[in-house]
Scaffold this motif. Structure first.
Motif, PDB file in Angstrom:
ATOM      1  N   GLY A   1      22.645  51.656   6.272  1.00  0.00           N
ATOM      2  CA  GLY A   1      23.950  50.985   6.242  1.00  0.00           C
ATOM      3  C   GLY A   1      24.517  50.666   7.599  1.00  0.00           C
TER       4      GLY A   1
ATOM      5  N   ARG B   1      24.767  45.228   6.272  1.00  0.00           N
ATOM      6  CA  ARG B   1      26.165  45.025   5.855  1.00  0.00           C
ATOM      7  C   ARG B   1      26.401  43.605   5.358  1.00  0.00           C
TER       8      ARG B   1
ATOM      9  N   HIS C   1      24.659  43.214   1.864  1.00  0.00           N
ATOM     10  CA  HIS C   1      25.430  43.922   0.818  1.00  0.00           C
ATOM     11  C   HIS C   1      26.711  43.169   0.477  1.00  0.00           C
TER      12      HIS C   1
END
Lengths: 331, 136
Positions: free
Chosen positions: A276, A282, A285
């Motif tokens: 992450g 990022r 996502h």
């Protein structure tokens, strides 16, 4: 109006003091408010981060203006002169009465060191930016005028795509990247980079980095990284809007990242620290989840307005408090 | 690909035009270069000659003497030159000096890694399946 070297010193010291207060305030916001910023929609987050970057300087300027108000009033209406209530050794934030003497040598040296350090940092950054722009200019000039879809095409197999230039940003893409992308990926790339051009992101990034100097190191690192990611996500959102396919944008990011893996040109780019952490993770996502609902920054605007009004309302008290603090510091 | 020493010289507009002419297979004799790019710009043969000399001094051109004239040719290809400049640009990005004026589609200073990319690709495929199912 008398603005001598001695009184200018007092005003400059006050500004530096207020700048320090602004930096502390930004540190407090970083501690307690950054999670809230992270939830904002990318374009709003980007705007909020730009304002946050300028906050210490803005706070310093507003406070200096506030403490100058009584001095300005006394200058216009001498009957309201507040300095008569002071003893002679008090630091005067005033255009009428000269301070009895200048700053203590140690304080003066501190101020000189502060501005010299700031100047050195700014010069180093400006020289680095100038070198980078010189490199890009040479790349564009020697591209042989190869332009495709409004982008300058570089004759190199290294896969790279950049938007660069402060006043008139332009997109530069390598033949190596063009040859490896399918039409859908190329459409995403074009839409994304054109969004950078329209938003003038390189200019904004430069200004924010100039202001970032006024924040503490961890805040500065967070601010710059979050600003860059917010800009990328805002451009991803625009590309998704244009192509009508958020998954296609996510897929294009992964494709280009995979192509770029072997392209550091002798420099070994580090892997992101953990799950992450990477910007690619990022961005992907964010694209795969539902678009973030616009979260208003109205609360922040209201709070800022109240703080500004309170500062101006209590200008007289703030003026005296500042003079007392400066007297303790400066002499 | 030939590895060039860095840093590579920065080129002005006329120097770039001369390099472009030679990279495109143009004649390397000063008079021919002047005919090709100098006349349209209203500059003299002398200016072209000094530009060629400057590029020679910068190690970008080689030259052979034929009769009384120097015939210039590029020492490096356009691809090699661009590759070396991009290397420098990545170096500037790594040291944090260029990132303020250059925005890259994906970061060149941080890699996601093959495992992470494979996982992200699986997520994209899964999301596409979900959207296809919802559309049915």
């Amino acid at each position: 109006m008398k603005l001598t070297f001695e009184s200018a010193q007092i005003f400059i010291l006050a500004w530096v003091l207020f700048l320090a207060l602004g930096s502390i305030a930004s540190g407090v916001f970083y501690r307690f408010g950054r999670a809230r910023v992270g939830r904002l929609e990318p374009r709003v987050r980007h705007r909020a981060l730009v304002l946050f970057a300028a906050a210490p300087v803005a706070i310093a300027c507003v406070l200096l203006l506030a403490v100058t108000i009584p001095a300005l009033i006394a200058f216009i209406e001498p009957g309201l002169d507040h300095c008569l209530t002071h003893d002679d050794v008090h630091a005067h934030l005033c255009f009428q009465h000269l301070p009895p003497h200048g700053l203590h040598l140690g304080v003066m040296l501190g101020l000189v060191a502060f501005f010299a350090y700031g100047g050195l940092r700014a010069t180093t950054a400006a020289l680095g930016a100038r070198r980078a722009l010189g490199l890009i200019r040479t790349l564009i000039r020697t591209s042989g005028g190869h332009i495709s879809g409004g982008m300058t095409v570089l004759a190199t197999p290294a896969p790279i795509c950049v938007t660069t230039g402060l006043w008139r940003p332009q997109v530069v893409i390598s033949r190596g990247l063009l040859d490896h992308l399918d039409p859908a990926e190329l459409q995403v790339l074009l839409a994304h980079e054109r969004a950078h051009v329209r938003r003038r992101d390189p200019l904004v990034a430069t200004l924010v980095r100039a202001f970032a100097f006024t924040h503490f190191a961890p805040v500065r690192a967070w601010l710059i990284r979050e600003l860059d990611i917010a800009a990328e996500q805002a451009c991803d959102a625009e590309a998704a809007h244009i192509t009508g396919d958020r998954c296609a944008v996510a897929a294009a990011i992964i494709s280009v990242e995979r192509l770029s893996d072997g392209a550091p040109h002798g420099y070994i780019a580090p892997y992101a620290l953990g799950f992450g952490d990477s910007a690619v993770e990022r961005r992907v996502h964010a694209l795969l989840s539902e678009p973030t609902v616009f979260e208003s920054t109205r609360l922040m605007a209201i709070m800022s307005t109240i703080a500004l009004a309170a500062t101006l309302l209590f200008a007289d008290e703030l003026h005296h408090l500042t003079e007392t603090v400066l007297s303790l510091m400066a002499h | 690909m030939k590895s060039l020493s860095t840093p590579q010289p920065r080129l002005g507009e006329l120097e770039s035009a001369v390099m472009d002419h030679l990279w495109s297979g143009g004649d390397g004799e000063a008079k021919a270069v002047h005919r090709a790019i100098g006349k349209a710009r209203g500059i003299t043969l002398n200016t072209i000659q000094s530009t060629l000399k400057r590029l020679f001094d910068k190690d970008l051109l080689a030259r052979d003497k034929v009769s009384h004239a120097h015939i210039y040719r590029a020492r490096v290809t356009r691809e090699e030159f661009h590759y070396a400049l991009l290397g420098e640009l990545v170096g500037e990005l790594m040291t944090g000096h260029a990132e303020m004026v250059v925005s890259t589609f994906v970061s060149l200073t941080e890699r996601a890694g093959p495992d992470q990319l494979a996982r992200l690709e699986a997520l994209v495929a899964e999301r596409r399946r979900q959207l296809a199912d919802e559309a049915k």
